[in-house]
Write a protein that holds these residues in place. Structure first.
Motif, mmCIF file in Angstrom:
data_model
loop_
_atom_site.group_PDB
_atom_site.id
_atom_site.type_symbol
_atom_site.label_atom_id
_atom_site.label_comp_id
_atom_site.label_asym_id
_atom_site.label_seq_id
_atom_site.Cartn_x
_atom_site.Cartn_y
_atom_site.Cartn_z
ATOM 1 N N LEU A 224 0.831 -1.203 0.000
ATOM 2 C CA LEU A 224 0.000 0.000 0.000
ATOM 3 C C LEU A 224 0.866 1.253 0.000
ATOM 4 N N ALA A 225 1.877 1.280 0.858
ATOM 5 C CA ALA A 225 2.790 2.430 0.878
ATOM 6 C C ALA A 225 3.504 2.586 -0.454
ATOM 7 N N LEU A 226 3.884 1.469 -1.064
ATOM 8 C CA LEU A 226 4.581 1.522 -2.347
ATOM 9 C C LEU A 226 3.706 2.160 -3.420
ATOM 10 N N ALA A 227 2.461 1.728 -3.521
ATOM 11 C CA ALA A 227 1.561 2.301 -4.523
ATOM 12 C C ALA A 227 1.335 3.788 -4.280
ATOM 13 N N LEU A 228 1.181 4.171 -3.016
ATOM 14 C CA LEU A 228 0.983 5.585 -2.695
ATOM 15 C C LEU A 228 2.223 6.413 -3.012
ATOM 16 N N GLY A 229 3.404 5.829 -2.775
ATOM 17 C CA GLY A 229 4.634 6.532 -3.114
ATOM 18 C C GLY A 229 4.778 6.760 -4.605
ATOM 19 N N HIS A 262 2.542 10.589 1.504
ATOM 20 C CA HIS A 262 3.479 9.471 1.415
ATOM 21 C C HIS A 262 4.629 9.866 0.486
ATOM 22 N N TRP A 263 5.494 10.743 1.016
ATOM 23 C CA TRP A 263 6.583 11.239 0.197
ATOM 24 C C TRP A 263 7.610 10.134 -0.031
ATOM 25 N N PRO A 264 8.366 10.206 -1.113
ATOM 26 C CA PRO A 264 9.216 9.090 -1.537
ATOM 27 C C PRO A 264 10.210 8.606 -0.482
ATOM 28 N N GLU A 265 10.815 9.511 0.253
ATOM 29 C CA GLU A 265 11.796 9.084 1.257
ATOM 30 C C GLU A 265 11.119 8.277 2.375
ATOM 31 N N LEU A 266 9.903 8.671 2.743
ATOM 32 C CA LEU A 266 9.153 7.910 3.738
ATOM 33 C C LEU A 266 8.826 6.522 3.200
ATOM 34 N N THR A 306 -8.065 -4.444 0.544
ATOM 35 C CA THR A 306 -8.962 -3.638 -0.285
ATOM 36 C C THR A 306 -8.366 -2.262 -0.537
ATOM 37 N N ASP A 307 -7.818 -1.640 0.497
ATOM 38 C CA ASP A 307 -7.184 -0.332 0.319
ATOM 39 C C ASP A 307 -5.932 -0.436 -0.544
ATOM 40 N N HIS A 567 -1.509 4.389 4.112
ATOM 41 C CA HIS A 567 -0.772 3.207 4.570
ATOM 42 C C HIS A 567 -0.959 3.007 6.070
ATOM 43 N N ARG A 568 -1.073 1.760 6.461
ATOM 44 C CA ARG A 568 -1.044 1.381 7.869
ATOM 45 C C ARG A 568 -0.268 0.074 7.988
ATOM 46 N N PRO A 569 0.305 -0.203 9.145
ATOM 47 C CA PRO A 569 1.115 -1.418 9.288
ATOM 48 C C PRO A 569 0.270 -2.678 9.148
#
Length: 697
Positions: A224-229, A262-266, A306-307, A567-569
Motif C-alpha cells: 500500500l505504501a509503495l503504490a501511494l509513493g 506518502h513522500w518518496p523518502e518515507l 482492499t485499500d 498506509h497502515r502497518p
C-alpha cells in the motif's frame, strides 16, 4: 482391420482460473490429454498439473463410495441412501434444535457455476440459513471489493488476456505467474517482444521476476505504501492525465491529498525499495502509451488488501490508464471458478447475477425465479473465516463441498479444532482430503472430466467443460447430492440434476444483474470459445463484453471513483520475540491445499514437500544449513520443514508454500486478521521466529 478412434472431447483444465483449453482422448485405459491449439487463452500450452490431471480420475486415488462414521469412530463404506439420510438428519436436527443459522454451508472456488448456484439456493431455500460462504473469500475478495468501490463492478480482468501484449508497460504486483499460471507467461513474453516493459513487485526474486525489466522487492505488508509513493511521484513529476481525471473520474482531490502524505523518502523507509527504483518505475509506467497494473494474492491477502488494491487502481486512474484499450487495472483470479463461484450465490452477501442480498429488488427477482417469498430469504451471513471460527458454537452442523480448510485456512490448527467440535459434518469431495477425514459422512462426487458444466475464467469468459467419460458406479454429481438432500428436507422440486437445466435457471436468475448471463447458452459457448459476461438476452444476440468500461464505468454517474487510502502497518509486525516476517504462496507442481495434486506421482516427484526459503544471512543467524530442518513459530503455531537457503529473498523474510498438511503446514502460522471491507484474512504477512529443529522435527 482399421479401428476408428473417437474424437477428442473439448474441455478445460480443472485447476487454475486460466481454465486452459484441452482435449480429452477417450481410450481403453481412460482418457489422455491432447492439445487444443485453437482455444485462445492457452493456445494448446499446458502446465504439468494440466497434463497430469487425468491421474486423479483413477479409482486408486479418489473416492468411489460414500463413507459414514461408525459407532467405533471409523469411516466405513455405506450405500447412498443411508449416507444421504444421515446428512439430512444431521442438518435437520441442528436446525430443529438451534434454528436455521445453526446450519452452515461452505463451498469451493472449483465448483462449476451450476453447482455454486445450486449450493447457494440450497442453503437459502432448503435450509433457510444465512450461513454460507466459500473458500473464494480467501482468493480475491479484496480485489473484488476494490473493483466495486472504484468501478461499480467486479470482474477479475475487465479485458481479455490477449490485450496484455499491446500494453507499453505492465506492473505485476504479488504474482508469480511462471509458477502459478505458466501458460499465461506467453503474454508477458509477447509484451516484451513488442517493446513493452515488465515491472514485478515481490519480496522474492521468483521465476517471474527473472523476466522483469525492473524488480521491486518491498517488505511484506508494505504494498500500500509503495503504490501511494508511486502516485506521489506521478503528481510531483507532473505526469497526471488531467483530462481523463476531469472527464471520467470523481474524488481525485481527496485521493491526491492522501497520496501526497506518502513522500518518496518515507516510502523508501517503509518498503525498503530504493528511491531510484521508485522513480524508474514511474518513468516506465508513465512514459508508455498505455499501461496496466495486475495484482494477485500478494497485495490482496492482507488486512488492508482492499485499500492496497484501491491504491493501485488510483495510480491507473490518475495516469489515464483505465477504460481504454491495452490499459487498466486487473486482478489475476486464482481458483478455477473463483470468478463464477462468487457471482451466483455462494458468497455470504450475494445472490445470483452478482446481486446484493440486501437489495429488495434483487431479492424479489431471485425469489420469483425460485418460487419463494422474498421475505423468506435470509439476510447476509458470516464471511468464510468467521463462519469457520463459529463452528461448534453458533454453527452446529456443516455441509462442505469442494474445500479443504484443514490445510487452506489461516490459523489452521484452530480451524481443525472447530471442525472437530461440530455436532455434524458432511463433506462432498473427489478425494479423502484432510477435512473429509474429520467428517461424519463423506460423499464421493464427480469431477471435471465426468460431468458437464460451466466455469468463468479470470477474463469473465464463460466456458463449457464437457463430460468425457462415465464416473465410477458409486459416484454421484454434486447436483444429485443437493437434489437428494433437498427432497429429504421437504423440497421435492427446484433442484434439478441436469446441469443445462440448472444453467438455464441461473440465466433467468442473473438476468438484469451486474453479472448478466441471460444471453449465454451452452450452444453459444461451444460455438464461440466462450462468451464474456455481461451478456443480456436481447432480441438480436448480444455479442458479450470482452472489454468493460470503454465508454463508461458501472457506477451511477458512469465515472470511476478515486478512494482516498492511507498506509497502515500489518496487523502483526515483527518484535523481539517474533523478529522475522513470513509470507506464503504456491509452487509450480502443486495446487492450493494439494488435496488432488499430492496424489499425482509426477507432481510429487517435482515438489515432494514443504520447505522454508530464507536468506543466507538469516540462516547463519539461526544456525541452519541447506536442507536441515528449521522450525517457524508464530503466535498461532509451529511448522517444521527443510531449509532452502537463497539470496532470492529478503534477509528479513521467510517464505513457505502452503500445499501440505502435517508438521510443515504453513497455515498453522498465518494470521486470520481480516480486512474490514472484504473480510479477507492476512495470509501474506505475519511475525515469526526461526529455530533450528532436531532431525525428527
Amino acid at each position: 482391420m482399421r479401428t476408428e478412434t473417437a474424437a477428442p472431447v473439448d474441455t478445460h483444465c480443472p485447476y487454475c482460473s486460466l481454465q486452459c483449453g484441452m482435449g480429452l482422448q477417450p481410450g481403453a485405459g481412460g482418457v489422455e490429454v491432447v492439445e487444443r491449439t485453437a482455444f485462445p487463452v492457452n493456445r494448446g500450452a499446458l502446465c504439468g498439473k494440466g497434463r497430469t490431471a487425468p491421474a486423479v480420475l483413477s479409482s486408486r486415488v479418489r473416492l468411489t463410495e460414500p463413507l459414514v462414521r461408525s459407532p467405533a469412530g471409523e469411516l466405513e463404506p455405506a450405500g447412498w441412501e443411508e449416507a444421504l439420510d444421515r446428512v439430512s438428519t444431521g442438518l435437520a436436527g441442528a436446525r430443529a434444535g438451534h434454528g436455521p443459522d445453526a446450519v452452515g454451508v461452505f463451498g469451493g472456488g472449483g465448483l462449476t457455476n451450476e453447482k455454486a448456484y445450486a449450493l447457494g439456493k440450497f442453503a437459502r431455500v432448503a435450509l433457510g440459513t444465512s450461513q454460507i460462504d466459500y473458500n473464494g473469500r480467501f482468493c480475491m475478495a479484496s480485489a473484488a471489493a476494490a473493483h466495486q468501490r472504484a468501478f461499480g463492478l467486479d470482474r477479475g480482468l475487465p479485458f481479455p488476456l490477449a490485450d496484455i501484449p499491446g500494453a507499453g508497460c505492465v506492473i505485476l504486483v504479488g504474482s508469480n505467474l511462471a509458477e502459478t499460471m505458466p501458460p499465461a507467461v506467453r503474454y508477458l513474453t509477447e509484451l516484451k517482444e513488442n517493446g513493452g516493459t515488465l515491472i514485478v513487485i515481490d519480496p522474492r526474486r521468483t521465476r517471474t521476476a527473472d523476466q522483469a525489466d525492473l524488480h521491486l522487492a518491498p517488505r511484506p505488508g508494505t504494498d500500500l505504501a509503495l503504490a501511494l509513493g508511486l502516485l506521489h511521484l506521478v503528481v510531483a513529476e507532473g505526469r497526471l492525465d488531467e483530462e481523463f481525471i476531469a472527464a471520467r473520474t470523481s474524488g481525485w482531490p481527496e485521493a491526491r491529498a492522501a497520496a501526497m502524505a506518502h513522500w518518496p523518502e518515507l516510502v523508501e523507509r517503509i518498503t525498503g525499495v530504493p528511491l531510484p527504483q521508485l522513480r524508474r518505475a514511474v518513468a516506465l509506467f508513465c512514459d508508455a502509451p498505455a499501461s496496466m497494473v495486475l495484482t494477485a494474492r500478494g497485495p490482496e491477502q492482507q488486512s488492508k488488501g482492499t485499500d492496497t488494491v484501491g491504491a493501485w487502481i488510483n495510480l491507473c486512474l490518475a495516469t489515464g490508464n483505465a477504460g481504454r484499450p491495452h490499459a487498466g487495472y486487473g486482478c489475476l483470479t486464482g481458483q478455477g471458478n473463483g470468478q463464477g463461484g462468487r457471482e451466483h450465490g455462494q458468497k455470504a452477501d450475494q445472490l445470483p447475477g452478482y446481486r446484493k442480498l440486501t437489495d429488495p429488488a434483487a431479492r424479489a427477482h431471485v425469489a420469483g425465479v425460485w418460487g419463494v417469498d422474498p421475505d423468506a430469504l435470509p439476510g447476509p451471513g458470516r464471511s468464510a473465516y468467521e463462519l469457520l471460527d463459529a463452528l461448534g458454537t453458533e454453527v452446529k452442523a456443516l455441509l462442505m463441498m469442494g474445500s479443504n480448510p484443514v490445510v487452506s485456512a489461516p490459523r489452521a490448527a484452530h480451524i481443525e479444532e472447530r471442525l472437530r467440535s461440530l455436532d455434524f459434518l458432511a463433506v462432498a469431495d473427489v478425494v479423502l482430503s484432510e477435512t473429509a477425514q474429520l467428517a461424519d459422512v463423506v460423499l464421493p462426487v464427480t469431477q471435471w472430466a465426468e460431468e458437464t458444466g460451466t466455469t468463468t475464467n479470470l477474463e469473465g469468459r464463460v466456458l463449457l467443460r464437457r463430460r468425457a467419460l462415465d464416473p465410477p458406479p458409486g459416484v454421484r454429481s454434486d447436483l444429485d447430492v443437493l437434489h437428494g438432500l433437498a427432497a429429504r428436507l421437504g423440497r421435492e422440486k427446484g433442484f434439478p440434476t441436469d446441469p443445462e437445466e440448472v444453467f438455464d435457471e441461473l440465466r433467468r436468475a442473473s438476468a438484469g444483474g451486474p453479472a448478466d448471463y441471460s444471453g449465454i447458452t451452452y450452444g453459444r459457448i461451444a460455438a464461440e470459445d466462450g462468451v464474456f459476461w455481461p451478456c443480456p438476452d436481447t432480441a438480436r444476440p448480444h455479442p458479450g463484453t470482452p472489454r468493460l468500461f470503454l465508454d463508461r464505468f458501472a457506477t451511477d454517474d458512469g465515472r470511476a471513483r478515486f478512494v482516498p487510502v492511507t498506509h497502515r502497518p500489518a496487523a502483526e509486525e515483527p518484535d523481539a520475540d517474533y523478529p522475522v516476517l513470513l509470507t506464503t504462496g504456491r509452487v509450480l507442481a502443486q495446487y492450493q491445499s494439494g488435496a488432488q495434486t499430492r496424489r499425482v506421482d509426477e507432481l510429487n516427484t517435482a515438489a515432494p514437500g514443504p520447505f522454508v526459503q530464507l536468506h543466507p544471512q538469516l540462516a547463519e543467524r539461526v544456525g541452519v544449513a541447506e536442507g536441515s530442518p528449521v522450525a517457524v513459530v508464530s503466535r498461532r503455531g509451529r511448522a517444521v520443514a527443510p531449509a532452502r537457503i537463497s539470496t532470492d529473498i529478503r534477509p528479513d523474510t521467510v517464505f513457505m508454500p502452503f500445499h501440505w498438511p502435517g508438521a510443515g503446514r504453513a497455515n498453522s502460522l498465518t494470521n486470520p486478521a481480516l480486512d474490514p471491507t472484504s473480510r479477507m484474512p492476512e495470509f501474506k504477512v505475519c511475525a515469526v521466529r526461526l529455530e533450528a529443529a532436531p532431525a525428527d522435527g
